[in-house]
Design an enzyme around this catalytic site. Structure first.
Site: not given
Length: 203
Positions: A43-45
């Site tokens: 997901g969102c890094f």
């Protein structure tokens, strides 16, 4: 398409970063002799990189970079990746000392710190760029990934894991303003699914 929350809190650009928007294949990193790489998508890094640094920064993790992997186009921008048209996943490249930090330990942490049961989604963030993935760099890493995934699936996630396990191909560094984002912006967006779950030890 990026979620409404990301459009509100996760900008495509920032004023300070306007002159640093180009990206390219990963700049050669000075890797100590014997170091290894692990490439993970969860997901969102921003939150992924931040959690790995927080928990392993003094335990054998040399570096963590955010970027894009698993797509079909060259030199992808953040905006292009968020469109879902490039096929890339947001990912984190970890450089670590295998004598102090094992690959299975990183994988177990990976399965604790995100939800691997939602396809192309992490919390409110929807799109193929947010998929869960392990991108292995050797046959040994592939074997470890499949073993840890099997055990985590049986013991932690009730058989619902949808994480991809694929060979690591071309890596692209994300734009400069994404690197160490939550260190630079401590009140920045964090995906609500990124937290350390208190599962029992894997057997």
């Amino acid at each position: 398409m990026a979620s409404l929350i990301h459009r509100l809190f996760r900008p495509f650009t920032t004023t300070a970063a306007a002159s640093k928007m180009s990206n390219a294949p990963a700049t050669p990193v000075s890797i100590p002799e014997g170091a290894e790489r692990a490439t993970l998508a969860a997901g969102c890094f921003w939150g992924v990189e931040h959690l790995f640094r927080k928990h392993f920064g003094d335990k054998g993790l040399y570096d963590a970079r955010v970027g894009y992997i698993g797509g079909d186009t060259s030199d992808p921008s953040y905006k292009a990746v968020c469109s879902g048209n490039t096929g890339h996943a947001e990912a984190t490249l970890l450089i670590y000392d295998p004598s102090r930090l094992s690959y299975p330990t990183l994988l177990e942490f990976f399965y604790r710190m995100h939800d691997p049961t939602t396809r192309n989604q992490q919390g409110p963030d929807r799109g193929t760029q947010y998929r869960s993935g392990i991108f292995f760099h050797s046959p040994e890493q592939e074997a470890a990934a499949r073993d840890v995934t099997k055990r985590a699936n049986e013991q932690w996630w009730g058989g619902k894991i949808v994480t991809e396990i694929l060979p690591a191909k071309q890596w692209w560094d994300a734009e400069d303003y994404h690197q160490l984002y939550l260190t630079k912006n401590p009140y920045g967006y964090e995906c609500p699914s990124h937290y350390l779950r208190t599962f029992p030890e894997l057997k």
